[in-house]
Motif scaffolding. Sequence first.
Motif, mmCIF file in Angstrom:
data_model
loop_
_atom_site.group_PDB
_atom_site.id
_atom_site.type_symbol
_atom_site.label_atom_id
_atom_site.label_comp_id
_atom_site.label_asym_id
_atom_site.label_seq_id
_atom_site.Cartn_x
_atom_site.Cartn_y
_atom_site.Cartn_z
ATOM 1 N N ILE A 251 0.833 -1.205 0.000
ATOM 2 C CA ILE A 251 0.000 0.000 0.000
ATOM 3 C C ILE A 251 0.869 1.257 0.000
ATOM 4 N N ALA A 252 1.872 1.275 0.891
ATOM 5 C CA ALA A 252 2.723 2.458 1.007
ATOM 6 C C ALA A 252 3.570 2.665 -0.246
ATOM 7 N N SER A 253 4.059 1.596 -0.856
ATOM 8 C CA SER A 253 4.882 1.714 -2.063
ATOM 9 C C SER A 253 4.088 2.316 -3.212
ATOM 10 N N HIS A 254 2.832 1.907 -3.357
ATOM 11 C CA HIS A 254 2.022 2.463 -4.437
ATOM 12 C C HIS A 254 1.627 3.914 -4.162
ATOM 13 N N PHE A 255 1.463 4.245 -2.906
ATOM 14 C CA PHE A 255 1.204 5.659 -2.589
ATOM 15 C C PHE A 255 2.416 6.509 -2.932
ATOM 16 N N LYS A 256 3.605 5.996 -2.644
ATOM 17 C CA LYS A 256 4.831 6.726 -2.944
ATOM 18 C C LYS A 256 5.018 6.874 -4.451
ATOM 19 N N LYS A 257 4.593 5.876 -5.212
ATOM 20 C CA LYS A 257 4.775 5.899 -6.662
ATOM 21 C C LYS A 257 3.712 6.734 -7.364
ATOM 22 N N GLU A 258 2.461 6.655 -6.916
ATOM 23 C CA GLU A 258 1.354 7.287 -7.631
ATOM 24 C C GLU A 258 0.808 8.527 -6.932
#
Length: 449
Positions: free
Chosen positions: A314-321
């Motif tokens: 969840i956190a990785s996709h928030f950081k990416k998008e």
Amino acid sequence: MFNNLIFFLPPFDVLTVGKNGNYTNHGISPILYKWLTDKLNFSISYYYIPNEYTNAKYGAISDAAVILNLFADKEIDGSTMGLIATPERKKMIDLAYFMWTEPFTMIVPKPGEEPRLFAFIKPFQSWVWLLIFITMLAVVLFMSLFSKLHLQFYSNGSSHNSPELSQEMTTIYGRISVYSMYIVNTMTNQGNSVPGARFFSSQMLIAMWLLIATVLVNSYSGTIISYLTVPRMKPPINTFEDLAASKDVNLVLLADNVIGQQILDAKTGVLKVLSGHVQNNRGQVLRNIQKISEILETGNYAFPFLKTFCLNFIASHFKKEGKCRFQATDPLPFQSGFWSMPLPKNSRYTPMFHYALMELWETGLPPYWVKNGLPRASKCFAKMKFQQNSARQVPIQLNDLMGAFLILGIGIGLATVYSIERSFNVSVKDLINELLGLELQKPINRETS
């Protein structure tokens, strides 16, 4: 030299390939093994075996099955990816003290906003709209019937010269058209006079209808504002029951995973329903975490796994998008998993790693490393706080009125058809046939009908 196998499993093992084609591993596992090498005074070499090699040698099998096969072939001494102990695995390999433990949770797409196009029907349930339509139809039919009785019994047989009713009211089609327009005008708060309302039977029927319309119109208009100004979110998924009821999100499982196997073997309850869905589509059972991550990005699947992986995803996709597309559910009703270090059967390293890992857990360092190794995304993990007495007004935007414009388009279309019909003196059926390229079977002249 201790040969250790690496698999892609963030945030424990995050593999990146460099310009020279070599892989670099960063995450929590390198920190853990650095502590072990310092403690036990030995060195480790890491190996990443491409899928092409394992596919050619063992076929398309899961990562857990690859580890067991490589141990059996004595190609590796250990693996950074832990395995949960089962009776079958204990017969094939050694399992030292656990490297990580935590409850299971589930990655699910964050519920989006319901479409506004049909927001105008939301204040009433479907069966209420059905009852309203039936009532409107019944009122039109009864009003038409009362008008016919008035023409027959109270106009002395001179229906065409009736002073109370216009020429349009002398035909059944005309009466239904006039009364339907009156009913619609009443429901839309437009107001209108109704012909043939001098008699007690018609007045009673109209009075009852006006009482009904008053309640319905005011209830509808008072509720539709909230549906236009307050976003309506789709039901969130927090349990297996919610997932089974969802029509947009499916379950995806990791092959040879303990929790996935429990779901597939379920014989009762909601897990049996989910198991049936997965077994009917074997493409929802994938063999490694990398493929799981790729299919989760579509936003159409939910995946139960260890909590740390879910939070990291969840956190990785928030950081990416830059936006929160996913969320984690509450802990699932399964026993917490214990991922132990796998070693070859009767390995001389087993006692050494067992006591070293036991001492490591006593220090409390692994939870600290995991907490600091997760990306920061407080926006995605913050709990929503609702205050009952602090409602915030939201201006109505253009997309909030899509439903209103849809009704306007339908009204313009019906008005156009009615105008053409009146202008050219043809019926709706004949007009449709004409538009479809069919010849009119019989011209209709209302003045002589």
